[in-house]
Design a protein around this motif. Sequence first.
Motif, PDB file in Angstrom:
ATOM      1  N   ASP A  79       0.821  -1.223   0.000  1.00 32.37           N
ATOM      2  CA  ASP A  79       0.000   0.000   0.000  1.00 32.37           C
ATOM      3  C   ASP A  79       0.852   1.269   0.000  1.00 32.37           C
ATOM      4  N   TRP A  80       1.944   1.256   0.748  1.00 33.53           N
ATOM      5  CA  TRP A  80       2.776   2.471   0.800  1.00 33.53           C
ATOM      6  C   TRP A  80       3.583   2.634  -0.491  1.00 33.53           C
ATOM      7  N   GLU A  81       4.051   1.491  -1.031  1.00 37.18           N
ATOM      8  CA  GLU A  81       4.811   1.542  -2.294  1.00 37.18           C
ATOM      9  C   GLU A  81       3.947   2.065  -3.442  1.00 37.18           C
ATOM     10  N   MET A  82       2.674   1.685  -3.444  1.00 34.64           N
ATOM     11  CA  MET A  82       1.834   1.973  -4.600  1.00 34.64           C
ATOM     12  C   MET A  82       1.071   3.292  -4.511  1.00 34.64           C
ATOM     13  N   GLN A  83       1.378   4.132  -3.526  1.00 34.09           N
ATOM     14  CA  GLN A  83       0.670   5.423  -3.442  1.00 34.09           C
ATOM     15  C   GLN A  83       0.839   6.175  -4.766  1.00 34.09           C
ATOM     16  N   PRO A  84      -0.277   6.654  -5.356  1.00 38.84           N
ATOM     17  CA  PRO A  84      -0.204   7.235  -6.697  1.00 38.84           C
ATOM     18  C   PRO A  84       0.819   8.388  -6.831  1.00 38.84           C
ATOM     19  N   ALA A  85       0.869   9.288  -5.844  1.00 42.50           N
ATOM     20  CA  ALA A  85       1.789  10.432  -5.972  1.00 42.50           C
ATOM     21  C   ALA A  85       3.241   9.950  -5.985  1.00 42.50           C
ATOM     22  N   LEU A  86       3.513   8.942  -5.165  1.00 48.44           N
ATOM     23  CA  LEU A  86       4.865   8.381  -5.099  1.00 48.44           C
ATOM     24  C   LEU A  86       5.223   7.720  -6.435  1.00 48.44           C
ATOM     25  N   GLN A  87       4.293   6.947  -6.970  1.00 48.21           N
ATOM     26  CA  GLN A  87       4.562   6.249  -8.233  1.00 48.21           C
ATOM     27  C   GLN A  87       4.741   7.226  -9.400  1.00 48.21           C
ATOM     28  N   GLU A  88       3.998   8.323  -9.338  1.00 40.26           N
ATOM     29  CA  GLU A  88       4.142   9.341 -10.388  1.00 40.26           C
ATOM     30  C   GLU A  88       5.569   9.903 -10.375  1.00 40.26           C
ATOM     31  N   GLU A  89       6.064  10.133  -9.164  1.00 35.57           N
ATOM     32  CA  GLU A  89       7.414  10.664  -8.990  1.00 35.57           C
ATOM     33  C   GLU A  89       8.467   9.625  -9.442  1.00 35.57           C
ATOM     34  N   VAL A  90       8.221   8.353  -9.123  1.00 30.65           N
ATOM     35  CA  VAL A  90       9.129   7.286  -9.579  1.00 30.65           C
ATOM     36  C   VAL A  90       9.195   7.312 -11.114  1.00 30.65           C
TER      37      VAL A  90
END
Length: 390
Positions: free
Chosen positions: A334-345
């Motif tokens: 759940d923490w890995e897949m946070q949309p804002a985080l993934q966008e930044e990745v």
Amino acid sequence: MVIKPKIRGFICTTAHPLGCAENVKIQVEYAKANPIKGAPKRVLVIGSSTGYGLACRIAAAFCCEADTIGVFFEREASSNRTATAGWYNNREFERLAKDSGRIAESINGDAFADDVKQETIRLIKGKLPGGKVDLIIYSLAAPKRRDPVTGGVYSSVIKPIGDAYKSKTVDFHTGIIHDVTIEPAAQDEIAGTVKVMGGEDWLLWIKAMTSAGVIEQNAVTAAFSYIGPSLTFPVYKNGTIGTAKEDLEEKAKQITSLLSTQGGKAFVAVNKALVTQASSAIPVVPLYISILYKLMKKNGTHEDCIRQMARMFKDRLYAGEIPVDEAGRIRMDDWEMQPALQEEVGRIWGEVTNETVGELTDIDGYRDDFMRLFGFGFPDIDYDADVKII
Ligand code: NAD
């Protein structure tokens, strides 16, 4: 013997006994500091010597004060060759668990084989209170499996299905980013990967244990999967390994119906991408993880194996009603897949170059984690000292 790392691609052929022990001690300290109430007291972990399985066994024994049985496949030391890291990890785990008054029994053998299943059942009956288990963790990551009925040997491969996949990856030893093309899997490679990494063997374990009457009422069993971002879909979720994980989910349903008369349930837990011996072998993944860790460490959501498994025990498996997604899976990603985080990745993935890899990614952290898997890079260990390898 003075032991130095000997790296061959994504494995290290030596392991440091004191460093591996240190790795286990650090996880045990974390677990002791994070006790969990109402948790299982008799736990079987299949694949218990490294990675997620080891972390589960440590969480069971030291967060939950459980007695444990571990099954793994590791090489012992010889006069001139170190044991594998998992062998040293297990020795230290057993020592610490027994010092704390826990029962800790281990089987070093092929978990896919019938005789290892039967030996495990004998240990459960002979050593665990009441002769039963409350929790079974299935955490194998194996390159090969011998089918116990036909004797046929199957291999797992990590390949895309349909089309070749071209992307970039990083050599985490040198920090050099390069293109990689992975040819698509042949039909027999897809089938082989499902045989090895799918759920057939998990189901065989539960069938054997149910017949032997060693599973407690309302017991839970969990096996692990990964989904990840669209960036890695061709090589993971939509590839050979993802197909095997679909089979794992299918088998979870069969196991749940097998256990239903005694109130038991099977779950697939979708975990976070972590640096383990299994994941460092997957092309593309080291660069993805290096970017991910840079961002997760910055925002304070990074977890290693023990933190994630302790959270799974506390907030999922033993938090009352087990929270699951629409497909019935436990989501530890759940923490890995946070949309804002993934966008930044995704943004960093597009722009990272050889010149910026040190600054935009946590490549140094990846390399450190990798070395630590084999017991190297711990500040308190003297790596120039002579150590006993047996
Ligand atoms: P790992 O390589 O660290 O551990 C594998 C374990 O399986 C070891 O204990 C090893 O001894 C044991 N093993 C292998 N073959 C065996 C055999 N024939 N008999 C007995 N034991 C055997 O792997 P890991 O990364 O912790 O992966 C465990 C599971 O978690 C896998 O299903 C993997 O797909 C899944 N997973 C991993 C990640 C990740 O990023 N590492 C993420 C999500 C899910």
